[in-house]
Design a protein around this motif. Sequence first.
Motif, PDB file in Angstrom:
ATOM      1  N   LEU A 168       0.831  -1.207   0.000  1.00 48.14           N
ATOM      2  CA  LEU A 168       0.000   0.000   0.000  1.00 48.14           C
ATOM      3  C   LEU A 168       0.867   1.260   0.000  1.00 48.14           C
ATOM      4  O   LEU A 168       0.562   2.237  -0.692  1.00 48.14           O
ATOM      5  CB  LEU A 168      -0.951  -0.003   1.193  1.00 48.14           C
ATOM      6  CG  LEU A 168      -2.036  -1.079   1.169  1.00 48.14           C
ATOM      7  CD1 LEU A 168      -2.835  -1.064   2.462  1.00 48.14           C
ATOM      8  CD2 LEU A 168      -2.948  -0.924  -0.048  1.00 48.14           C
ATOM      9  N   PRO A 212      -4.962   4.356  -4.496  1.00 47.34           N
ATOM     10  CA  PRO A 212      -5.589   3.176  -3.901  1.00 47.34           C
ATOM     11  C   PRO A 212      -5.213   1.902  -4.651  1.00 47.34           C
ATOM     12  O   PRO A 212      -4.870   1.934  -5.833  1.00 47.34           O
ATOM     13  CB  PRO A 212      -7.089   3.465  -4.031  1.00 47.34           C
ATOM     14  CG  PRO A 212      -7.206   4.462  -5.122  1.00 47.34           C
ATOM     15  CD  PRO A 212      -5.927   5.240  -5.143  1.00 47.34           C
ATOM     16  N   ASN A 249      -6.573  -2.253  -5.216  1.00 47.30           N
ATOM     17  CA  ASN A 249      -7.696  -3.159  -4.991  1.00 47.30           C
ATOM     18  C   ASN A 249      -7.149  -4.491  -4.491  1.00 47.30           C
ATOM     19  O   ASN A 249      -5.932  -4.717  -4.472  1.00 47.30           O
ATOM     20  CB  ASN A 249      -8.558  -3.313  -6.254  1.00 47.30           C
ATOM     21  CG  ASN A 249      -7.770  -3.844  -7.427  1.00 47.30           C
ATOM     22  OD1 ASN A 249      -6.995  -4.771  -7.298  1.00 47.30           O
ATOM     23  ND2 ASN A 249      -7.973  -3.258  -8.596  1.00 47.30           N
ATOM     24  N   ARG A 306     -10.606   1.332   3.728  1.00 43.74           N
ATOM     25  CA  ARG A 306     -11.226   0.793   2.530  1.00 43.74           C
ATOM     26  C   ARG A 306     -12.371   1.723   2.141  1.00 43.74           C
ATOM     27  O   ARG A 306     -13.080   2.240   2.998  1.00 43.74           O
ATOM     28  CB  ARG A 306     -11.757  -0.611   2.828  1.00 43.74           C
ATOM     29  CG  ARG A 306     -12.512  -1.258   1.727  1.00 43.74           C
ATOM     30  CD  ARG A 306     -13.020  -2.652   2.050  1.00 43.74           C
ATOM     31  NE  ARG A 306     -13.177  -2.923   3.459  1.00 43.74           N
ATOM     32  CZ  ARG A 306     -12.742  -4.038   4.065  1.00 43.74           C
ATOM     33  NH1 ARG A 306     -12.160  -4.971   3.393  1.00 43.74           N
ATOM     34  NH2 ARG A 306     -12.940  -4.218   5.349  1.00 43.74           N
ATOM     35  N   CYS A 320     -15.085   2.574  -4.808  1.00 48.14           N
ATOM     36  CA  CYS A 320     -14.677   3.426  -5.927  1.00 48.14           C
ATOM     37  C   CYS A 320     -15.872   4.270  -6.388  1.00 48.14           C
ATOM     38  O   CYS A 320     -16.973   3.743  -6.566  1.00 48.14           O
ATOM     39  CB  CYS A 320     -14.151   2.556  -7.067  1.00 48.14           C
ATOM     40  SG  CYS A 320     -13.697   3.475  -8.541  1.00 48.14           S
ATOM     41  N   GLU A 338     -11.462  -0.015  -2.945  1.00 50.54           N
ATOM     42  CA  GLU A 338     -10.137   0.598  -2.964  1.00 50.54           C
ATOM     43  C   GLU A 338      -9.569   0.634  -1.546  1.00 50.54           C
ATOM     44  O   GLU A 338     -10.274   0.975  -0.604  1.00 50.54           O
ATOM     45  CB  GLU A 338     -10.218   2.016  -3.531  1.00 50.54           C
ATOM     46  CG  GLU A 338     -10.697   2.050  -4.964  1.00 50.54           C
ATOM     47  CD  GLU A 338     -10.817   3.452  -5.525  1.00 50.54           C
ATOM     48  OE1 GLU A 338     -10.550   3.610  -6.721  1.00 50.54           O
ATOM     49  OE2 GLU A 338     -11.173   4.388  -4.758  1.00 50.54           O
ATOM     50  N   VAL A 392      -6.288   1.978   0.870  1.00 52.30           N
ATOM     51  CA  VAL A 392      -5.133   2.875   0.991  1.00 52.30           C
ATOM     52  C   VAL A 392      -4.547   2.738   2.387  1.00 52.30           C
ATOM     53  O   VAL A 392      -5.237   2.370   3.335  1.00 52.30           O
ATOM     54  CB  VAL A 392      -5.493   4.356   0.716  1.00 52.30           C
ATOM     55  CG1 VAL A 392      -5.916   4.572  -0.727  1.00 52.30           C
ATOM     56  CG2 VAL A 392      -6.545   4.849   1.667  1.00 52.30           C
TER      57      VAL A 392
END
Length: 151
Positions: A54, A61, A63, A93, A96, A104, A106
Amino acid sequence: MNIETAIKSIHQMGITTKTVINIMYTSRFVEDAVSSVLKPYDLTSQQYNVLRILRGQNGNPANLCTIQERMIDKSSNTTRLVDKLIQKDWAKRSICKTNRRKVEIVITETGLELLKELDPLIEKNNENLVSNLSEEQMEAFNSILDSIRTT
């Protein structure tokens, strides 16, 4: 210590078997050393791997598929790992905005701070693990390991 002594083998091994067993045994040795650094942070090596993936996204982001592709341990349950990181506030999370079926993930600022703290500890651990190898030996070893995976 040679591998036969390490595993207390009393049987003669062929060079192919000896090599594969040596790689597997050494892999566990390295994994245990890394785990000992991560344990005080309540972090598994798989979770650490996801955090590094990450962070490598540089704010973009990722997946679940992207994370799974880049995992060192391909058998890891990526969804469960991400859930644990979210519970610890090291990742977040979201859905999108352009494709509601896409999730997505991050890294959070807290996750980045954790990695910043861990980076020198992991680097020191890694240096200790390979301290008896020269740079040339490490280059050759990496080349050999890469060759194994290209067969």
